[in-house]
Enzyme design. Structure first.
Site, PDB file in Angstrom:
ATOM      1  N   ILE A  44      79.346  11.134  38.571  1.00 51.86           N
ATOM      2  CA  ILE A  44      80.302  10.054  38.794  1.00 51.86           C
ATOM      3  C   ILE A  44      80.578   9.980  40.287  1.00 51.86           C
ATOM      4  CG2 ILE A  44      82.639   9.242  38.317  1.00 51.86           C
ATOM      5  CD1 ILE A  44      82.475  10.880  35.675  1.00 51.86           C
ATOM      6  N   ASP A 113      82.442  13.286  41.116  1.00 49.10           N
ATOM      7  CA  ASP A 113      82.604  13.143  42.562  1.00 49.10           C
ATOM      8  C   ASP A 113      83.063  11.716  42.842  1.00 49.10           C
ATOM      9  OD1 ASP A 113      82.524  13.647  45.281  1.00 49.10           O
ATOM     10  OD2 ASP A 113      80.386  13.243  45.476  1.00 49.10           O
ATOM     11  N   HIS A 116      88.562  10.889  43.227  1.00 49.13           N
ATOM     12  CA  HIS A 116      89.346  12.092  43.562  1.00 49.13           C
ATOM     13  C   HIS A 116      90.839  11.942  43.282  1.00 49.13           C
ATOM     14  CE1 HIS A 116      85.583  13.120  45.244  1.00 49.13           C
ATOM     15  NE2 HIS A 116      85.761  12.597  46.443  1.00 49.13           N
ATOM     16  N   ASP A 142      85.715  18.151  45.232  1.00 46.88           N
ATOM     17  CA  ASP A 142      86.689  17.663  46.226  1.00 46.88           C
ATOM     18  C   ASP A 142      88.132  17.727  45.737  1.00 46.88           C
ATOM     19  OD1 ASP A 142      84.536  17.269  47.832  1.00 46.88           O
ATOM     20  OD2 ASP A 142      84.451  15.109  47.589  1.00 46.88           O
TER      21      ASP A 142
END
Length: 352
Positions: A44, A113, A116, A142
């Site tokens: 993603i 990813d 976030h 992240d």
């Protein structure tokens, strides 16, 4: 001999990609032993598409390497490997998930990813962790963003993605809770806050491990029977120090009921109670500020009225002084003195 992941990144010349150094080390550690067994991958967050090219080299037998991104520009990315496919849309949207499932309904590796933000990470987990195969891995990248307010986070923010993922570690120890509460109910405050309760179709008993590395969370999925503590193994024949567990061979753990433990029976997480108190404090502070502003405005208004009153009073006092001066002048005038006998006679007549 196949190159390791870091070597592939360093040597890569195609579409751009960026990963933090520690990610490459962790991925190599947990994925290197299964490179030839990983068939289906979902990532993603595509951006420039370079990571999909590298995954296609790292997993040489992959049948589906699916990238999902909300940016329509990603649809222009072209790949020589037919296993690489791009899906455009918000990964949290049901129709996008349906498109992903149309490619394959089971993934050996899923990497989030994406945006976030805490809400998207939590919704993404609810949507896609059920698609992870037994023995598969779900990775969130992240997570440093979960400590930042612009990504719905903060070190002590009770609804951050890190706060949620830490609770998943409790799920791995579910058999020891000692209370009648399901994992779904335990996590429900997050789903109510982000309005995604209907997305929760996760079988939480499939969570085998939750591992944290700097900015990464790695969640491994296995069959339920592989996630319980299981029977006790006792070995050796010398018991000179402690022998209470001598007869424990093959026994399962007995959970001690915690129905009277206030720390096990709270209605919600303590940090969420604090969130309510923080909100209440902010409301009270705003009310106090508003009252102070009203008080200051009222004080200014009163000062202005007092000034006006003082001006009126000063004017009346001046007029009174003027009248008194006029009256005094009249009493001392010659005409007032000459008419005094007349005033006396008039006063006597009035008394008759």
């Amino acid at each position: 001999m196949m190159n390791d992941l870091k070597a592939l990144y360093i040597q890569h010349k195609g579409k751009s990609s960026d990963k933090w150094n520690i990610y490459l080390d962790v991925y190599e550690r947990i994925l290197s032993g299964r490179r030839d067994k990983i068939s289906n991958v979902l990532e993603i967050g595509v951006q420039n598409g370079g990571s999909l090219e590298i995954w296609s080299e790292y997993f040489p037998f992959a049948k589906n390497l699916i990238g999902c991104d909300i940016n329509p520009e990603c649809a222009k990315l072209k790949y020589n490997n037919p296993a690489v496919q791009i899906i455009i849309g918000n990964s949290s949207a049901p129709e996008v998930k349906d498109e992903v499932v149309s490619k394959t309904s089971c993934f050996d590796l899923i990497i989030d990813d994406g945006s976030h933000t805490s809400s998207d990470i939590i919704k993404g987990f609810l949507q896609y962790f059920p698609l992870v195969s037994d023995g598969g891995v779900y990775i969130i990248e992240d997570l440093h963003a979960s400590y930042w307010e612009t990504f719905e986070g903060g070190l002590h923010y009770p609804y951050s993605s890190m706060a949620f993922l830490k609770k998943l570690a409790d799920i791995t120890n579910y058999e020891h809770w000692g209370i009648e509460q399901s994992p779904k109910d335990y996590l429900s405050p997050f789903f109510e806050f982000y309005n995604c309760k209907e997305m929760d179709v996760v079988d939480y008993h499939g969570i085998h491990s939750v591992c944290f590395v700097n900015s990464l969370c790695i969640i491994e999925k296995k069959k339920m029977e592989e996630n319980i503590l299981g029977p006790r193994y006792v070995t050796g024949d010398e018991w000179s120090v402690f022998s209470n567990n001598k007869e424990s061979q093959g026994l399962n753990i007995k959970c001690i009921p915690q129905n009277k433990n206030i720390w096990s029976t709270l209605k919600t997480f303590p940090e969420m109670e604090w969130r309510a108190l923080v909100d209440e404090k902010q409301i009270l502070e705003r009310k106090i500020l508003s009252l102070k502003q009203e008080s200051d405005a009222y004080a200014i208004e009163m000062q202005e009225k007092m000034r006006e009153f003082s001006e009126v009073l000063s004017e009346k006092e001046q007029r009174l002084d003027n009248l008194s001066e006029t009256n005094l002048q009249l009493l001392n005038s010659t005409s007032w003195k000459l008419t005094k006998p007349l005033r006396v006679v008039m006063s006597m007549l009035k008394r008759k």
